[in-house]
Scaffold this motif. Structure first.
Motif, PDB file in Angstrom:
ATOM      1  N   MET A  15      -0.107  64.302   3.992  1.00 55.64           N
ATOM      2  CA  MET A  15       1.310  64.177   3.645  1.00 55.64           C
ATOM      3  C   MET A  15       1.518  63.355   2.377  1.00 55.64           C
ATOM      4  N   GLY A  16       0.821  62.235   2.272  1.00 61.56           N
ATOM      5  CA  GLY A  16       1.057  61.312   1.169  1.00 61.56           C
ATOM      6  C   GLY A  16       0.725  61.890  -0.188  1.00 61.56           C
ATOM      7  N   SER A  17      -0.357  62.651  -0.284  1.00 52.32           N
ATOM      8  CA  SER A  17      -0.774  63.184  -1.576  1.00 52.32           C
ATOM      9  C   SER A  17       0.295  64.071  -2.213  1.00 52.32           C
ATOM     10  N   ALA A  20       3.344  61.960  -3.307  1.00 51.65           N
ATOM     11  CA  ALA A  20       3.089  61.204  -4.530  1.00 51.65           C
ATOM     12  C   ALA A  20       3.124  62.125  -5.746  1.00 51.65           C
ATOM     13  N   VAL A  21       2.575  63.317  -5.607  1.00 51.75           N
ATOM     14  CA  VAL A  21       2.584  64.298  -6.695  1.00 51.75           C
ATOM     15  C   VAL A  21       4.014  64.656  -7.084  1.00 51.75           C
ATOM     16  N   ASN A  22       4.873  64.876  -6.104  1.00 47.90           N
ATOM     17  CA  ASN A  22       6.265  65.234  -6.406  1.00 47.90           C
ATOM     18  C   ASN A  22       7.006  64.099  -7.102  1.00 47.90           C
ATOM     19  N   LEU A  23       6.701  62.860  -6.749  1.00 44.46           N
ATOM     20  CA  LEU A  23       7.300  61.728  -7.449  1.00 44.46           C
ATOM     21  C   LEU A  23       6.834  61.677  -8.896  1.00 44.46           C
ATOM     22  N   ALA A  24       5.542  61.946  -9.116  1.00 43.65           N
ATOM     23  CA  ALA A  24       5.017  61.969 -10.486  1.00 43.65           C
ATOM     24  C   ALA A  24       5.650  63.098 -11.289  1.00 43.65           C
ATOM     25  N   GLY A 130       6.313  71.114   4.021  1.00 43.99           N
ATOM     26  CA  GLY A 130       7.527  70.441   3.583  1.00 43.99           C
ATOM     27  C   GLY A 130       7.237  69.387   2.537  1.00 43.99           C
ATOM     28  N   ALA A 131       6.094  68.692   2.691  1.00 40.32           N
ATOM     29  CA  ALA A 131       5.703  67.681   1.707  1.00 40.32           C
ATOM     30  C   ALA A 131       5.347  68.333   0.381  1.00 40.32           C
ATOM     31  N   ILE A 132       4.639  69.438   0.420  1.00 38.24           N
ATOM     32  CA  ILE A 132       4.261  70.151  -0.807  1.00 38.24           C
ATOM     33  C   ILE A 132       5.499  70.671  -1.531  1.00 38.24           C
ATOM     34  N   ASP A 133       6.428  71.226  -0.770  1.00 31.19           N
ATOM     35  CA  ASP A 133       7.630  71.830  -1.359  1.00 31.19           C
ATOM     36  C   ASP A 133       8.700  70.803  -1.729  1.00 31.19           C
ATOM     37  N   GLY A 134       8.510  69.552  -1.323  1.00 33.53           N
ATOM     38  CA  GLY A 134       9.532  68.540  -1.573  1.00 33.53           C
ATOM     39  C   GLY A 134      10.782  68.769  -0.739  1.00 33.53           C
ATOM     40  N   LYS A 135      10.590  69.322   0.472  1.00 36.04           N
ATOM     41  CA  LYS A 135      11.729  69.675   1.311  1.00 36.04           C
ATOM     42  C   LYS A 135      11.673  68.970   2.663  1.00 36.04           C
ATOM     43  N   LEU A 136      11.208  67.734   2.653  1.00 34.68           N
ATOM     44  CA  LEU A 136      11.128  66.973   3.890  1.00 34.68           C
ATOM     45  C   LEU A 136      12.505  66.543   4.368  1.00 34.68           C
TER      46      LEU A 136
END
Length: 297
Positions: A15-17, A20-24, A130-136
């Motif tokens: 989940m975290g990876s 963090a990528v979406n924040l970057a 959801g984490a990958i898509d930024g849709k949490l």
């Protein structure tokens, strides 16, 4: 877009990876820390950096986010020697996005106040995709002021971000969420094993069930993996077992009757004990098959 910030992200797992990528990708300077160096590879590809220690990651950060397995890990990373609270600058905002016990979040929030650090508990729902898509979906506990400060950053990783109350409230909603998801997984697994035993085309059965009142996000996301018996972890049974234990403790503290929750906790604990802890929680299907004497290899 939110104002550019330096964000320390502790915990770069399933989940975290991607979080963090979406924040970057949103333009922030993200400094990741994980015990395993390889875990930072996707963040580095997205323009972030990896720190060699928690202290290095946190010391200049405006925002510190943790995404760790359970209460002991978060308490150790936050309160331990050379941890977050020892290393962060006064006024930094600490956001714990792990799923931990509500009581642990309240303890951490109390300590943060003593250190001059703002704190929120902000667990998530939505799984790896959801984490990958930024849709949490993000349920946030803490002060309204801290919530407003965090909101632009949380919106980089989630689409549903809701302030649900004071310290620990986010974790309380999360364990309730995990109870509901566990119930959905269990009854879906039982229904699909039942359909197979009756000789029904389970693919067709799943299609029609998904279009009716029985349809759910759990059915949409997990039904196919149950039918195909593909249980690559997006959210492991071991973690769901942990969340149900946290729910049970919190329910006991509030003297809440949870007969179905108690049974679900026992079923997930049993699946973990039988060796399925590292599989996706859709592998509760295997547990139902075993109980039915119909497991396929």
């Amino acid at each position: 877009m939110s104002e550019t910030a330096t964000i320390a992200f502790i915990g770069l797992g399933i989940m975290g990876s991607p979080m963090a990528v979406n924040l970057a990708k949103s333009g922030h300077h993200v400094i990741g820390y994980s015990r395993r160096e390889a875990s930072a590879s996707r963040l580095i590809e997205a323009g972030g950096t990896r720190a060699e220690s928690i202290h290095e990651a946190v010391q200049d950060a405006d925002i510190v986010i943790t995404m760790l397995p359970d209460s002991p890990e978060v308490i150790d990373v936050a309160l331990g020697s050379s941890g977050i609270f020892d290393s962060a600058k006064r006024g930094a905002l600490f956001i714990d996005m792990s799923s931990i016990a509500p009581s642990a979040s309240r303890t951490i929030a109390d300590e943060a106040i003593k250190r001059g650090i703002a704190a929120l508990d902000a667990p998530v729902s939505g799984g790896e995709q959801g984490a990958i898509d930024g849709k949490l979906s993000i349920m946030v506990g803490g002060s309204a002021e801290n919530f407003e400060r965090a909101l632009p950053y949380l919106q980089s990783v989630g689409t549903t971000v809701v302030h649900v109350g004071g310290a620990g409230a986010g974790q309380t909603v999360k364990v309730a969420n995990q109870l509901i998801v566990a119930g959905n997984l269990q009854v879906l697994a039982e229904a699909l094993v039942f359909l197979e035993a009756q000789g029904v085309d389970t693919q067709a059965g799943l299609q029609v069930l998904s279009g009716g009142l029985a349809g759910s996000t759990v059915m949409t996301r997990k039904g196919e993996s149950m039918i195909s018996r593909s249980f690559k972890p997006g959210f492991r049974i071991a973690l769901h077992d942990k969340d149900l234990k946290n729910f049970a403790v919190a329910a006991h503290e509030s003297e809440t009757a949870t007969p179905v929750g108690t049974l679900l906790a026992e079923l997930f604990a049993s699946a973990k004990a039988e060796g399925d802890g590292d599989l996706d929680h859709s592998a509760m299907f295997r547990h139902v098959e075993r109980l039915s004497g119909s497991e396929q290899g």
